[in-house]
Every structure is written in C-alpha cells, then in structure tokens.
Write an enzyme that holds these catalytic residues in place. Structure first.
Site, PDB file in Angstrom:
ATOM      1  CG  ASP A 106      -0.445  -0.417   2.912  1.00 43.07           C
ATOM      2  OD1 ASP A 106      -1.113  -1.047   3.557  1.00 43.07           O
ATOM      3  OD2 ASP A 106       1.413   0.226   2.823  1.00 43.07           O
ATOM      4  CG  HIS A 121       4.934  -9.577  -0.765  1.00 42.15           C
ATOM      5  ND1 HIS A 121       3.689 -10.307   0.194  1.00 42.15           N
ATOM      6  CD2 HIS A 121       5.839 -10.834  -0.744  1.00 42.15           C
ATOM      7  CE1 HIS A 121       4.239 -10.977   0.807  1.00 42.15           C
ATOM      8  NE2 HIS A 121       4.841 -11.394   0.964  1.00 42.15           N
ATOM      9  CG  ASN A 216      -1.248 -10.140  15.037  1.00 41.63           C
ATOM     10  OD1 ASN A 216      -2.718  -9.883  15.135  1.00 41.63           O
ATOM     11  ND2 ASN A 216      -1.302 -10.610  14.531  1.00 41.63           N
ATOM     12  CB  ALA A 234      -0.030  -1.277  14.903  1.00 43.14           C
TER      13      ALA A 234
END
Ligand code: BV8
Length: 255
Positions: A106, A121, A216, A234
C-alpha cells in the site's frame, strides 16, 4: 510478568540492541482503513486471492485482475498512515541500526516518512511492462484506460507486485534474510505469519538468537516463539513502546 515489567524488560532489550528490525503485514494498515487479507472483512473475501493474485489469473483474464487492483488502489488512495507507521518512521532516525521490512504493497510506510523500506511483495502504485520489464510509478485512480498499456511499446502493464507462485526479488529477500540473521530484536507487527518466504524471516532472527516482539490482536503461529507478545492494535502498542523508550532515554539523559 505484568505488562509494566514486560514493557520495562522490552525497553531494556531495545536499548541494548545493536540491530533492530520491524517486519510488518497488512494489520499495521488496518487502522488506516485498509482491510487485511484474511480478516472477517478481508480484502480477499470479495475475491479469492488464489483466483486473482496469480500470474495464471492475469494471463487468463487481465481485465478481471486489473479490475480488482484498480478497486484496491481506489480503496487505498485516500488512506493515510496511522500512528503505527509514524512510530516506525521515527525509529528509522532514533534507533541507530533499524531496518523496516514490509509485506504490504500500500505504500503507507513511505507516506509516513520511512525512507529505507524493503517491500517484499512490491508496491501497488508501481506498474511493470509485461514486455520490457520497465517499472513506472502511477497513482492515477481510477486507472484509464483499464487495463493500462505501456507508453513506450503499447504492451499490457501489470501491477508491480509479487503474486502467489512468483519468486520475490532475490536482492530484496536476500537483504531481508541477511538483516534477520544478524538482528537482536525483531518486531513482527500485524501479520498472520502464514505467507512464505516472509514468514521465515522471524525464524531466521530466532535462529540468530534474536528476541521476537509480536504486536497483533490475535495469536499467530509465531506467538509461541515470541519473547514479548502484545495483544493489541499496532496504532496503540507502538506509540506506547515509543513513549516508554523516550521516557527512559529522558531519565537517562537527566542522570
Ligand atoms: C514464492 C502481493 C517461490 C499481492 C502477496 C512454504 C510453505 C508454504 C507455502 C509456501 C512456501 N513457499 C512458498 C509458498 C507458496 C506461497 C505461500 O506462502 N502460500 C501460503 C499462503 C500457504 N508463497 C508464494 O507463492 C511466494 N512466492 O515463495 O516463490 C515459489 C514459487 C513457486 C512455488 C513455490 C515457491 C509469494 C508470496 C507473495 C504473495 N503476494 N501479496 C497482492 O497483495 O495482491 S501475499 C499477501 O499476504 C500480502 O502481501 C500480505 O501482506 C501477505 C501476508 O498477509 P498478512 O499481511 O499477514 O495479512 P493477513 O490478513 O493474513 O493478517 C493480518 C494480521 O494482522 C492478522 O494476524 C490480524 O490479527 C492482524 N491485525 C488486524 N488488525 C490489526 C492487526 N495487527 C495489528 N494491528 C491491527 N490494528
């Protein structure tokens, strides 16, 4: 240990650490309003990832794959980095040997000010020519025409991301493993730790004797290996750790 003792122990480790890494997944962008992949509102619920995030799907139906990416770009375009991204950007300055490795496409870490980001990625704002391999930055949303074509040769452009079954850029994943193999502390933030080879990075860090800090709201396969496990978001936890770190450093400077 109580949460305060936990925090105290973590800050102690953080101050002694020589090499610190943060490995992030889509969970760090959840509070910016970008759905994660496998959550209940998951990005992939609408479409099945294995049907679309693959070279076979793109070869079979580039229009459908581009519709999905164009929809995701439209979803991401107005979203802003949150406090979690901002803390990691600040740590790039505050912590001498700090490295940021992300699975996210993103671009929010860069928008938060992080300059050295290993994007395992790829990046949804970059398009790659399927003929020439050239990569262009493109923030147009919606894309027009769709699918986009290379301005140089007219061939189809594809998202400059890593699909399932595709290998990651060997330099990028090579750097990620070499950093993980010599780090003392690895924060693993907002990832379900199921996608490889990214999910092997914390294991490489553990093998090197590093402590893993998991942030998490849910447990993951990594939780049992984590020296510190913060069950929370987070955007809450990272600022809390940052405040504790700055507080201790202020006290240290005063003494
Ligand atoms: C490869 C880009 C060589 C595209 C993505 C070894 C074992 C098993 C399988 C494999 C293996 N090696 C290779 C594989 C196959 C495959 C794989 O790992 N499959 C898995 C699913 C079983 N890997 C590959 O194909 C990789 N290529 O290895 O090449 C090769 C070649 C051929 C054959 C074999 C090997 C390529 C993988 C990259 C795929 N591309 N994305 C796109 O996005 O469109 S992966 C995708 O998943 C995203 O990048 C995402 O980042 C990544 C991981 O997901 P997460 O980020 O963890 O997101 P998720 O929703 O799962 O979890 C979110 C977490 O956040 C949750 O835990 C949630 O609780 C938490 N959370 C929620 N809110 C918050 C929060 N946390 C903090 N704060 C909050 N507020």
């Amino acid at each position: 240990m109580s949460e305060d003792q936990d925090m105290g122990a973590l800050i102690g480790r953080l101050q002694r650490a020589k090499n610190v890494i943060a490995l992030t997944g889509s969970g760090i962008s959840a509070e910016s309003g970008i759905p994660t992949f496998r959550g209940k509102e998951g990005l992939w619920k609408t479409y099945r990832a294995q049907d679309l995030a693959t070279p076979q799907a793109f070869a079979r139906d580039p229009e459908l794959v581009w519709e999905w990416y164009d929809w995701r770009r439209g979803l991401m375009s107005p979203k802003l980095p949150n406090a979690g991204h901002q803390v990691l950007a600040a740590w790039e300055e505050a912590i001498p040997q700090f490295a940021l490795i992300t699975q996210n496409i993103d671009g929010l870490h860069r928008r938060a000010g992080s300059r050295n980001v290993l994007e395992l990625h790829g990046n949804i704002w970059r398009l790659r020519c399927t003929q020439e391999g050239t990569v262009v930055e493109n923030h147009e949303s919606p894309l027009s025409p769709l699918p986009p074509l290379c301005a140089d040769c007219g061939a189809l452009l594809r998202p400059h991301v890593v699909w399932f079954g595709e290998s990651l850029d060997p330099d990028i994943i090579g750097q990620a493993f070499s950093l993980s193999a010599r780090c003392d502390l690895m924060f693993v933030v907002g990832t379900s730790a199921v996608v490889h080879p990214a999910a092997s990075l914390p294991l490489a860090a553990l093998e090197a004797g590093a402590a893993v800090v998991e942030i998490n709201p849910e447990p993951t396969p990594l939780t049992q290996h984590a020296a510190f496990s913060f069950r929370g978001k987070a955007g809450d936890i990272l600022p809390r750790i940052d405040r504790a770190l700055r507080e201790i450093s202020r006290v240290r400077e005063r003494d």
